[in-house]
Each structure stands twice: as structure tokens, then as C-alpha cells.
Design an enzyme around this catalytic site. Structure first.
Site, PDB file in Angstrom:
ATOM      1  N   THR A   1       4.640  30.019 -14.368  1.00  0.00           N
ATOM      2  CA  THR A   1       3.400  29.935 -13.034  1.00  0.00           C
ATOM      3  C   THR A   1       3.463  30.880 -12.078  1.00  0.00           C
ATOM      4  O   THR A   1       4.373  32.036 -12.459  1.00  0.00           O
ATOM      5  CB  THR A   1       3.918  28.599 -12.232  1.00  0.00           C
ATOM      6  OG1 THR A   1       5.027  29.122 -11.336  1.00  0.00           O
ATOM      7  CG2 THR A   1       4.406  27.480 -13.248  1.00  0.00           C
TER       8      THR A   1
ATOM      9  N   TYR B   1      15.950  29.625  -0.710  1.00  0.00           N
ATOM     10  CA  TYR B   1      15.439  28.715  -1.627  1.00  0.00           C
ATOM     11  C   TYR B   1      16.357  27.900  -2.423  1.00  0.00           C
ATOM     12  O   TYR B   1      16.281  26.660  -2.451  1.00  0.00           O
ATOM     13  CB  TYR B   1      14.794  29.942  -2.924  1.00  0.00           C
ATOM     14  CG  TYR B   1      14.012  29.107  -3.801  1.00  0.00           C
ATOM     15  CD1 TYR B   1      12.740  28.574  -3.832  1.00  0.00           C
ATOM     16  CD2 TYR B   1      14.667  28.887  -5.143  1.00  0.00           C
ATOM     17  CE1 TYR B   1      12.323  27.923  -4.911  1.00  0.00           C
ATOM     18  CE2 TYR B   1      14.154  28.213  -6.382  1.00  0.00           C
ATOM     19  CZ  TYR B   1      12.781  27.754  -6.103  1.00  0.00           C
ATOM     20  OH  TYR B   1      12.176  27.329  -7.173  1.00  0.00           O
TER      21      TYR B   1
ATOM     22  N   LYS C   1      16.858  23.629  -2.522  1.00  0.00           N
ATOM     23  CA  LYS C   1      16.699  23.027  -3.688  1.00  0.00           C
ATOM     24  C   LYS C   1      18.058  22.278  -4.009  1.00  0.00           C
ATOM     25  O   LYS C   1      18.090  21.230  -4.246  1.00  0.00           O
ATOM     26  CB  LYS C   1      16.598  23.927  -4.824  1.00  0.00           C
ATOM     27  CG  LYS C   1      15.123  24.639  -4.815  1.00  0.00           C
ATOM     28  CD  LYS C   1      13.893  23.773  -4.924  1.00  0.00           C
ATOM     29  CE  LYS C   1      12.776  24.610  -5.147  1.00  0.00           C
ATOM     30  NZ  LYS C   1      11.594  23.645  -5.059  1.00  0.00           N
TER      31      LYS C   1
ATOM     32  N   ASN D   1       6.536  18.059  -5.120  1.00  0.00           N
ATOM     33  CA  ASN D   1       6.686  19.361  -5.977  1.00  0.00           C
ATOM     34  C   ASN D   1       6.294  20.384  -5.283  1.00  0.00           C
ATOM     35  O   ASN D   1       6.860  21.574  -5.518  1.00  0.00           O
ATOM     36  CB  ASN D   1       5.943  19.101  -7.362  1.00  0.00           C
ATOM     37  CG  ASN D   1       5.763  20.464  -8.082  1.00  0.00           C
ATOM     38  OD1 ASN D   1       6.676  20.812  -8.683  1.00  0.00           O
ATOM     39  ND2 ASN D   1       4.507  20.967  -7.876  1.00  0.00           N
TER      40      ASN D   1
END
Ligand code: NAP
Length: 256
Positions: A192, A157, A161, A90
């Protein structure tokens, strides 16, 4: 009966956010957990929280870009807890928010190494250990970004992913007949430190914008994401493999 009774799990990115919440939930549900990230102090406080509940956890600080670390992590599960059943790969970074044509090669490589190469390295060292027990469940954290949504500024990113989903599907196809299930979660916005709504300079208008992208008009708590990871880790999902599992509050179907 607890969902992960008797299981041993690895959780990376456990010093914060989704990983931390998932490590706590796994332990609550009966797993013995090896928690990993770079920040030792944050891992130590997590281990204290978990052990205070009577569950077992051990911390290993290191860098998921490093193959030697991936190997040590799988080895720690065996040495401390006798084997491995579940791995939640993760750990991740967002990288620079910048147009693709302006991105530095250094940032591109760092994001790919942290998010995607780490997933490969984790799988390479975790799965052989899982096979010694007859199989297991490996879960990766992808994102809605790169999997249907082209978020401007997020090229590295998004590529990392999307790559995770490809890797996960190949692992599921290669190893299904040997008792390994491989799946990915695709969270929407999550509360987060990584979320742009939590950037130090983000005002209420940024938070409102991010919330508004989702059909449910809010982002998730890390604990809500952890519940989906628990499902994929446990026998409740025994016929689920190769799945890119959206947990995204409708961000991928919303048009605003
Ligand atoms: P976070 O709170 O910033 O957590 C990121 C975690 O990754 C931290 O524990 C960090 O620990 C670890 N990490 C980063 N680089 C590492 C490295 N080189 N080696 C080891 N550990 C490393 O953010 P989060 O939202 O929980 O992110 C978890 C995952 O969810 C990521 O893969 C992210 O892409 C994905 N995700 C997040 C959102 C969102 O909106 N938040 C949405 C979709 C997907 P250390 O700094 O201690 O190393």
C-alpha cells in the site's frame, strides 16, 4: 450463503490500501458498507465500484481524530442501513521515521490521535449501536511493529499499535457477555502507499530488504489482509475474541 449477508459494516481508512480492499470484500460478501476517510473523491470512486456490482455502500468523508465524526459515522450506519454489526477501525498513519529522541511532540500526538485515540472514539460510538442489535464484531488494525518487533525509528507508530491491542483486549473482556467480539489484525508488510517499500525514493534494494524480513520473502497484497478481516467480521470466528491476529507472512518469527 455469503459470509456477511444482511450485515451492516463501517470501514475506516477506506480510501486506500487495506481499508479499500476490505470494504470491497465486505460488500462482495453481502454487507452494506459505510466507508470513511478524509479524501472524498477516493471514497466516491469506491462507492461507484461497489454499487456497480449491485451491492450498497455510502461514503462519509471526515477525520477519525474528531469525536463528532466518529459519532456521525455510527449514526450514518443507522440512518442509511438501519443499524450496525461490524466495524473495522483501520485508518492510520506511520508518522516520521525518526529516532525517538528526535521525534517532535506534534508528530507523536498526531500518530497517537490518528491510530489509537481514533480506535477508542470509534469503539465508543459504534458499540452502543451494535448493542441495539444484540452484539457485533469490532476489529482494529494493529501491526507487527510494536507487538514483538521494535522497528528503529517507529516509536510513535509502535506505541499506537501496541495500545490498540491493549484497548481491544479490554473491550473484549468488558463486552463479551453482551455479544460484542473485539479483535485486532497484525499485518506484516502490505503493498500500500504506507509501506516503506513504496516510498517515492525507495529503490529495488529497499523492496528486497522489506521482502526479506518476511519468512515468505514478500509483502502481502491488501486483498490478502482483507480475507483475515472478513474472517474476524463473520460468524466463522464466533468463538474468537480478544485476539491479536497475526497476518504477517512470518515477519514476527523470521530472523534474517
Ligand atoms: P494507506 O493505503 O496509506 O491507508 C491509510 C488509510 O487511512 C487511508 O484510507 C487514509 O485516508 C486513512 N487515514 C489516515 N489518516 C486519517 C484521518 N486522520 N482520518 C481519516 N482517515 C485517515 O495504508 P494501509 O497500509 O492500507 O494502512 C491501513 C492500516 O494498516 C493502518 O492502520 C496501518 O498502520 C496498518 N498497517 C499497514 C501496514 C503496511 O505495510 N502497509 C502494515 C501493518 C499495519 P485519507 O488519507 O483519505 O484520510
Amino acid at each position: 450463503m455469503l459470509a456477511l449477508a444482511g450485515k451492516v459494516a463501517i470501514v475506516t481508512g477506506a480510501s486506500s490500501g487495506i481499508g479499500r480492499a476490505t470494504a470491497r470484500l465486505f460488500a462482495e460478501q453481502g454487507a452494506r458498507v459505510v466507508v470513511a476517510a478524509r479524501r472524498q473523491h477516493e471514497l466516491d470512486t469506491l462507492v461507484s465500484e461497489v454499487t456497480a456490482t449491485g451491492a450498497e455502500a455510502v461514503a462519509l468523508a471526515g477525520d477519525v481524530r474528531d469525536e463528532a465524526f466518529a459519532k456521525r459515522l455510527a449514526g450514518t450506519a443507522v440512518e442509511r442501513f438501519g443499524g450496525l454489526d461490524v466495524a473495522f477501525n483501520n485508518a492510520g498513519v506511520f508518522g516520521e521515521l525518526t529516532p525517538t529522541l528526535d521525534r517532535s511532540i506534534e508528530d507523536w500526538q498526531d500518530v497517537l490521535a490518528t491510530n489509537l485515540t481514533s480506535a477508542f472514539l470509534g469503539a465508543k460510538h459504534q458499540i452502543p449501536v451494535m448493542l441495539q442489535r444484540g452484539g457485533g464484531s469490532i476489529i482494529f488494525t494493529s501491526s507487527f511493529v510494536g507487538c514483538g518487533i521494535g522497528l528503529p525509528g517507529a516509536g510513535a507508530y509502535a506505541a499506537s499499535k501496541a495500545g490498540i491491542v491493549g484497548l481491544m483486549q479490554v473491550l473484549a473482556a468488558e463486552l463479551g457477555d453482551r455479544g460484542i467480539r473485539a479483535n485486532a489484525i497484525l499485518p506484516g508488510g502490505v503493498d500500500t502507499p504506507m509501506n516503506m517499500a513504496n516510498a517515492p525514493d525507495a529503490g529495488p534494494e529497499v523492496q528486497e530488504f522489506v521482502n526479506g524480513l518476511h519468512a515468505v520473502k514478500r509483502i502481502a497484497s491488501p486483498e490478502e489482509i482483507a480475507q483475515s478481516v472478513l474472517y474476524l467480521a463473520s460468524d466463522a470466528s464466533s468463538f474468537v475474541t480478544g485476539e491479536a491476529h497475526r497476518v504477517d507472512g512470518g515477519v514476527s518469527i523470521s530472523r534474517n
